[in-house]
Design a protein around this motif. Structure first.
Motif, PDB file in Angstrom:
ATOM      1  N   HIS A  10       0.987  -1.253   0.021  1.00 14.03           N
ATOM      2  CA  HIS A  10       0.068   0.062   0.020  1.00 14.03           C
ATOM      3  C   HIS A  10       0.811   1.353   0.102  1.00 14.03           C
ATOM      4  N   ASP A  11       0.479   2.167  -0.876  1.00 21.73           N
ATOM      5  CA  ASP A  11       1.185   3.457  -0.989  1.00 21.73           C
ATOM      6  C   ASP A  11       0.540   4.797  -0.306  1.00 21.73           C
ATOM      7  N   THR A  12       0.933   5.159   0.930  1.00 17.88           N
ATOM      8  CA  THR A  12       0.417   6.188   1.653  1.00 17.88           C
ATOM      9  C   THR A  12       0.745   7.532   1.094  1.00 17.88           C
ATOM     10  N   ASN A  13       1.611   7.600   0.145  1.00 20.10           N
ATOM     11  CA  ASN A  13       2.375   8.763  -0.120  1.00 20.10           C
ATOM     12  C   ASN A  13       1.985   9.539  -1.415  1.00 20.10           C
ATOM     13  N   THR A  14       1.716   8.754  -2.646  1.00 17.56           N
ATOM     14  CA  THR A  14       1.503   9.204  -3.935  1.00 17.56           C
ATOM     15  C   THR A  14       0.050   9.646  -3.811  1.00 17.56           C
ATOM     16  N   LYS A  15      -0.198  10.907  -4.305  1.00 19.05           N
ATOM     17  CA  LYS A  15      -1.508  11.537  -4.447  1.00 19.05           C
ATOM     18  C   LYS A  15      -2.175  11.417  -5.775  1.00 19.05           C
ATOM     19  N   ALA A  16      -3.220  11.082  -6.047  1.00 19.92           N
ATOM     20  CA  ALA A  16      -3.866  11.257  -7.360  1.00 19.92           C
ATOM     21  C   ALA A  16      -4.374  12.862  -7.336  1.00 19.92           C
ATOM     22  N   THR A  17      -4.397  13.237  -8.670  1.00 18.71           N
ATOM     23  CA  THR A  17      -4.924  14.567  -8.884  1.00 18.71           C
ATOM     24  C   THR A  17      -6.505  14.584  -8.896  1.00 18.71           C
ATOM     25  N   ASP A  18      -7.228  15.515  -8.880  1.00 18.55           N
ATOM     26  CA  ASP A  18      -8.687  15.562  -8.779  1.00 18.55           C
ATOM     27  C   ASP A  18      -8.898  15.186 -10.200  1.00 18.55           C
ATOM     28  N   GLN A  19      -8.300  15.325 -11.123  1.00 19.62           N
ATOM     29  CA  GLN A  19      -8.485  14.710 -12.399  1.00 19.62           C
ATOM     30  C   GLN A  19      -8.671  13.362 -12.855  1.00 19.62           C
TER      31      GLN A  19
END
Length: 190
Positions: A159-168
């Protein structure tokens, strides 16, 4: 110094010790002799591994009122062979109902593995989506003392808690899932 300052100093002096860690003031309790509770069983000795593991996880990771899904906004939520994009920020509840929170074990689906990086408090939408994509990579549930990870022929990640997705990316993901009703039908979240 004023009377108020003197009072504050006296109060602090007499009460501050309540907040200091007392590292030398502990007592080791021998549970066997005292009869308090039951010692934790070894995984191989547990007859109902799923129930026991879930009860332990519920104690260790409570779901609080109006808590936000822990996978909200993550690009690679849950790990596994096919991590998912988390929701926009679903609010979860500790009670039954449409917004009831779920505890997810994974990518090691062994419910005895209650390590912080393996138990997640998430919304049912994220939970169902992860299992819809990843269940096919797991074989039958192994004995209780063995990890329940994807089959050896599949490459998987934590599981990756750091990489965020963009709103798009989240919006595009929601559009993709809107057409996947059959994939989500009767998903097994075990």
């Amino acid at each position: 110094m004023s009377d108020i300052d003197l009072f504050d100093e006296a109060w602090i002096t007499s009460n501050f010790s309540l907040y200091e860690p007392h590292q030398d003031d502990y007592t080791v309790v021998d549970v066997e002799k005292r009869g308090i509770g039951r010692p934790m069983s070894e995984p191989s000795d547990i007859t109902d591994i799923v129930s026991t593991g879930r009860k332990r996880a519920a104690m260790m990771y409570p779901i609080f009122k109006d808590m936000k899904c822990e996978w909200a906004g993550l690009k690679f939520a849950g790990g596994g062979v096919e991590p998912i994009i988390g929701c926009f920020g679903s609010v979860i509840q500790p009670t039954k109902g449409p917004d009831k929170g779920d505890r997810h074990h994974g990518p090691d689906k062994n419910v005895i593995n209650n390590a912080p990086d393996n138990v997640h408090r998430i919304c049912s939408t994220c939970h169902n989506r992860w299992h819809a994509l990843n269940n096919k990579y797991y074989g039958p549930r192994p004995p209780a003392d063995e990890p329940f990870t994807p089959l050896p022929e599949y490459k998987w990640q934590a599981h990756d808690t750091n990489t965020k997705a963009t709103d798009q990316e989240i919006a595009d993901n929601e559009t993709w899932w809107a057409t996947k009703h059959k994939l989500l039908a009767n998903v097994d979240t075990e």
